[in-house]
Write a protein that holds these residues in place. Structure first.
Motif, PDB file in Angstrom:
ATOM      1  N   LEU A   1      16.382   9.647   1.334  1.00 60.32           N
ATOM      2  CA  LEU A   1      16.772   9.184   0.239  1.00 60.32           C
ATOM      3  C   LEU A   1      17.869   8.491   0.169  1.00 60.32           C
ATOM      4  N   LEU A   2      18.872   8.839   0.589  1.00 61.87           N
ATOM      5  CA  LEU A   2      20.198   8.199   0.653  1.00 61.87           C
ATOM      6  C   LEU A   2      20.083   6.910   1.504  1.00 61.87           C
ATOM      7  N   LEU A   3      19.513   6.839   2.624  1.00 58.04           N
ATOM      8  CA  LEU A   3      19.278   5.739   3.250  1.00 58.04           C
ATOM      9  C   LEU A   3      18.498   4.529   2.275  1.00 58.04           C
ATOM     10  N   HIS A   4      17.630   5.040   1.733  1.00 55.60           N
ATOM     11  CA  HIS A   4      16.675   4.083   0.816  1.00 55.60           C
ATOM     12  C   HIS A   4      17.587   3.800  -0.386  1.00 55.60           C
ATOM     13  N   THR A   5      18.146   4.282  -1.080  1.00 56.11           N
ATOM     14  CA  THR A   5      18.629   4.002  -2.351  1.00 56.11           C
ATOM     15  C   THR A   5      20.174   3.921  -2.242  1.00 56.11           C
ATOM     16  N   LEU A   6      21.035   4.565  -1.550  1.00 57.17           N
ATOM     17  CA  LEU A   6      22.287   4.201  -1.415  1.00 57.17           C
ATOM     18  C   LEU A   6      22.485   2.984  -0.595  1.00 57.17           C
ATOM     19  N   GLU A   7      22.120   3.105   0.667  1.00 58.00           N
ATOM     20  CA  GLU A   7      22.228   2.052   1.675  1.00 58.00           C
ATOM     21  C   GLU A   7      21.166   0.704   1.814  1.00 58.00           C
ATOM     22  N   GLU A   8      20.153   1.115   0.842  1.00 58.51           N
ATOM     23  CA  GLU A   8      19.161  -0.142   0.662  1.00 58.51           C
ATOM     24  C   GLU A   8      18.401  -0.361   1.958  1.00 58.51           C
ATOM     25  N   PHE A   9      18.121   0.601   2.768  1.00 54.19           N
ATOM     26  CA  PHE A   9      17.435   0.144   4.161  1.00 54.19           C
ATOM     27  C   PHE A   9      15.837   0.181   3.613  1.00 54.19           C
ATOM     28  N   SER A  10      14.954  -0.553   4.302  1.00 51.25           N
ATOM     29  CA  SER A  10      13.518  -0.666   4.128  1.00 51.25           C
ATOM     30  C   SER A  10      12.951   0.744   4.450  1.00 51.25           C
ATOM     31  N   ILE A  11      11.676   0.876   4.211  1.00 52.92           N
ATOM     32  CA  ILE A  11      10.994   2.012   4.827  1.00 52.92           C
ATOM     33  C   ILE A  11      10.902   1.866   6.216  1.00 52.92           C
TER      34      ILE A  11
ATOM     35  N   GLY B   1      13.807   7.994  13.607  1.00 50.75           N
ATOM     36  CA  GLY B   1      12.733   8.370  14.684  1.00 50.75           C
ATOM     37  C   GLY B   1      11.348   8.791  14.288  1.00 50.75           C
ATOM     38  N   VAL B   2      10.837   8.360  12.998  1.00 52.29           N
ATOM     39  CA  VAL B   2       9.587   8.916  12.458  1.00 52.29           C
ATOM     40  C   VAL B   2       8.842   7.659  12.178  1.00 52.29           C
ATOM     41  N   ASP B   3       7.549   7.881  11.650  1.00 52.10           N
ATOM     42  CA  ASP B   3       6.995   6.989  11.155  1.00 52.10           C
ATOM     43  C   ASP B   3       6.964   6.403   9.614  1.00 52.10           C
ATOM     44  N   ALA B   4       6.452   5.113   9.273  1.00 55.32           N
ATOM     45  CA  ALA B   4       6.635   4.896   7.876  1.00 55.32           C
ATOM     46  C   ALA B   4       5.949   5.654   6.910  1.00 55.32           C
ATOM     47  N   GLU B   5       4.889   6.165   7.137  1.00 56.44           N
ATOM     48  CA  GLU B   5       4.342   7.254   6.153  1.00 56.44           C
ATOM     49  C   GLU B   5       4.993   8.390   6.081  1.00 56.44           C
ATOM     50  N   GLU B   6       5.928   8.866   7.064  1.00 55.08           N
ATOM     51  CA  GLU B   6       6.651  10.125   6.911  1.00 55.08           C
ATOM     52  C   GLU B   6       7.674   9.867   5.913  1.00 55.08           C
ATOM     53  N   VAL B   7       8.315   8.673   6.188  1.00 54.13           N
ATOM     54  CA  VAL B   7       9.483   8.262   5.397  1.00 54.13           C
ATOM     55  C   VAL B   7       8.849   8.174   3.940  1.00 54.13           C
ATOM     56  N   ARG B   8       7.845   7.804   3.649  1.00 56.83           N
ATOM     57  CA  ARG B   8       7.318   7.638   2.151  1.00 56.83           C
ATOM     58  C   ARG B   8       7.258   9.113   1.762  1.00 56.83           C
ATOM     59  N   VAL B   9       6.662   9.852   2.391  1.00 55.33           N
ATOM     60  CA  VAL B   9       6.492  11.523   1.779  1.00 55.33           C
ATOM     61  C   VAL B   9       7.578  11.962   1.536  1.00 55.33           C
ATOM     62  N   ARG B  10       8.750  11.838   2.625  1.00 54.65           N
ATOM     63  CA  ARG B  10      10.003  12.345   2.546  1.00 54.65           C
ATOM     64  C   ARG B  10      10.606  11.955   1.307  1.00 54.65           C
ATOM     65  N   LEU B  11      10.593  10.694   0.840  1.00 52.41           N
ATOM     66  CA  LEU B  11      11.040  10.005  -0.357  1.00 52.41           C
ATOM     67  C   LEU B  11      10.590  10.674  -1.715  1.00 52.41           C
ATOM     68  N   GLU B  12       9.204  11.007  -1.624  1.00 56.40           N
ATOM     69  CA  GLU B  12       8.625  11.379  -2.706  1.00 56.40           C
ATOM     70  C   GLU B  12       9.001  12.908  -3.031  1.00 56.40           C
ATOM     71  N   ILE B  13       9.171  13.622  -1.914  1.00 52.22           N
ATOM     72  CA  ILE B  13       9.542  15.058  -1.949  1.00 52.22           C
ATOM     73  C   ILE B  13      11.202  15.208  -2.402  1.00 52.22           C
ATOM     74  N   ALA B  14      11.927  14.067  -1.946  1.00 51.24           N
ATOM     75  CA  ALA B  14      13.261  14.209  -2.213  1.00 51.24           C
ATOM     76  C   ALA B  14      13.584  13.899  -3.627  1.00 51.24           C
ATOM     77  N   ASN B  15      12.917  12.889  -4.186  1.00 53.15           N
ATOM     78  CA  ASN B  15      13.374  12.544  -5.619  1.00 53.15           C
ATOM     79  C   ASN B  15      12.781  13.756  -6.594  1.00 53.15           C
ATOM     80  N   ARG B  16      11.851  14.340  -6.288  1.00 51.53           N
ATOM     81  CA  ARG B  16      11.271  15.471  -7.007  1.00 51.53           C
ATOM     82  C   ARG B  16      12.094  16.661  -6.869  1.00 51.53           C
TER      83      ARG B  16
END
Length: 270
Positions: free
Chosen positions: A104-114, A122-137
């Protein structure tokens, strides 16, 4: 490329991105001391082996990936031994799904892409999307509080008010000057402060924040400013949460949720 020029390139990359790594590390750990310690350990590792930065042609990704290798090797710890608000925040942190807050911090604070986050963690893009959804919730759950907005630009102040109100928070007031901020803040203690640093009468949002911190002790503070370089100097205590204008709604929502977990801003000198 010669060894000397290669070393110069590494040093230049570090100098360019280090303030943002330190900002990220402080937000991740919840305080400046721990964050700076992890950033320093990252620099030591890079000095020992400059090839750590080689992730394609993007040294920024390499720098953050090196940080995460050290962070993970230490067990990605949540600090302890604190008291009050920080102690409660750390207890909540331990309940979060592992790996979600980093994404969440990498995506929103530092504006890195998925895709960039995937390379860093060191994970795949789909795992990042899942983590972001969980983090926001998880981060927004049960964190409603009172928010003071210190901002002299009416449109921006109204936008910030709309964002935090939609998140379920109460806005206790909007202040355009340092004097108004202190008066409004002391009249009704906020749980969180959103502050610009340059206000309508050329007064300082930093001054206002310092007075509020002296009055109430540790308060979560997020600086929203067009002048981030004034705070990312490395020469004095710095805020864990700093958003540069122009900002996105996602950045504000994430920072507000994060800041409610930690009272992270030490008193700043103007």
């Amino acid at each position: 490329m010669t060894s000397r020029s290669s070393e110069a390139g590494v040093a230049e990359a570090i100098g360019l991105y280090l303030p943002f790594l330190r900002r990220y590390a402080r937000a991740l750990t919840g305080n400046q001391t721990d964050g700076d310690n992890y950033a320093a350990a990252t620099l030591e590792a890079i000095i020992s082996d400059p090839s750590i930065l080689t992730i394609g042609d993007n040294p920024r990704i390499g720098l953050f990936r090196a940080f995460h290798a050290i962070w993970q090797s230490s067990g990605a710890p949540v600090g302890d031994g604190e008291s009050g608000l920080v102690e409660r925040a750390q207890a909540r942190m331990r309940d979060l799904t592992p790996g979600t807050r980093e994404a969440l911090l990498l995506h929103t604070l530092e504006e890195f892409s998925i895709e960039e986050i995937a390379a860093i963690l060191g994970v795949d893009a789909e795992e990042v999307r899942v983590r972001l959804e969980i983090a926001n919730r998880e981060m927004e759950r049960g964190l409603a509080g009172r928010v003071l907005i210190i901002e002299d630009e009416t449109i921006i102040a109204m936008d910030l008010q709309g964002i935090v109100t939609a998140m379920g928070h109460e806005v206790t007031g909007i202040a355009r000057t340092a004097t108004q901020a202190v008066e409004t803040g002391t009249a009704k203690r906020p749980d969180l402060v959103l502050a610009d640093i340059r206000l309508a009468d050329d007064s300082s949002g930093i001054d206002a924040v310092n007075v509020l911190l002296e009055t109430f002790g540790n308060l979560p503070v997020i600086f929203v400013t067009a002048y981030p370089e004034r705070l990312l100097t490395g020469e004095r205590p710095e805020p864990a949460f700093l958003i540069a204008k122009p900002y996105s709604e996602e950045q504000v929502r994430s920072a507000v949720s994060q800041a409610m977990f930690f009272s992270s801003v030490e008193t700043l000198e103007a």
